[in-house]
Write a protein that holds these residues in place. Sequence first.
Motif: not given
Length: 338
Positions: A2-7, A62-65, A85-87, A104-113
């Motif tokens: 899958k393709q994922i883009l972090f903005i 992913v909306a980072v903000g 997705a949201i960070l 917590d951003m690390e745990r938020a990425i774990d949700i994305i995973n």
Amino acid sequence: MKQILFIVNPISGKGRREDVASLVESRLDHSLFESQVVYTEYAGHAAEIAASAANRGVDVVVAVGGDGTVNEVARSLVHTSTALAILPCGSGNGLARHLQIPMDMERAIDIINQDCVHTLDYGRINGFPFFCTCGMGFDAFLSQKFAEAGKRGLSTYIEKTLTDGLRYKPETYTITSINSDGNTELLSQKAFLITCANATQFGNNAMIAPQASMKDGLLDIIVIEPFLAIESPAIAVQLFNGTLQHNSRVKTFKARELTIRRNNEGPVHCDGDPFTTGQDINVSIVPQSFKVVVNPEANGHNENGMMIIGEYMQQWRKQARRDIKRINKALLERLRKK
């Protein structure tokens, strides 16, 4: 794959935005996702990037903000096959908190995973999409003052509530609503505020609609009547412990659509962003219309009410200590000048 883009919004409320690229590299499941990280350069840029990504068929954006960034990205993804997705790293993080995405951003990425995607509802106010809440009255008035302050965060919100809030005058509204059965109901009364909620909260765990669901095809409507100043502390506590609906000053109901008429034009807010409308305001729900990466372990209820109040009070005490130091310093400078 899958393709994922972090903005990434480099100037949103708080958080470790500068670490996003390294966090993505170290924490994201690269056996599942092929990733890219981009940074916004101006207001509205996140919406443009997200729309382009959706057109290219990117699987997740992913909306980072903060809430503003999330709203920009989300409104470009509705009615597409691309999931949001949201960070969270803003000042309120309303949608992330409703979805129980970790701060917590690390745990938020774990949700994305975990790649758990649900299709949810969103709302519209006079054609503008919102994902958490929209409204008029005091919260719109306060959103306008908050935006004019040029400084985000819970302490600014409290400051504006205590200062500008004293000058707010409630208005009379006529609400024509359509409920889940298609029946029309009419309500006319003076209100301190009217909130139309798709999600449970404004942000900062201020739960204006603790029973709201993003899957039921309905908006939760909250009408708070004018109240005495002495009642404010109780209402504030109920807002943060999820029991506001039990207050005698509060009316709640659910609707698919409603039209609200007021005597004059004025501000409304859309996920906390204020804008001006005329006397007539139309609000509606758009069911099952956008895809979101959710926390598969979310229990359907937000955090325990006392934990929320504890978190709120802890933030308030820390900020209060800083504000007292700042005020004392200003007073000393004035005394020296005299």
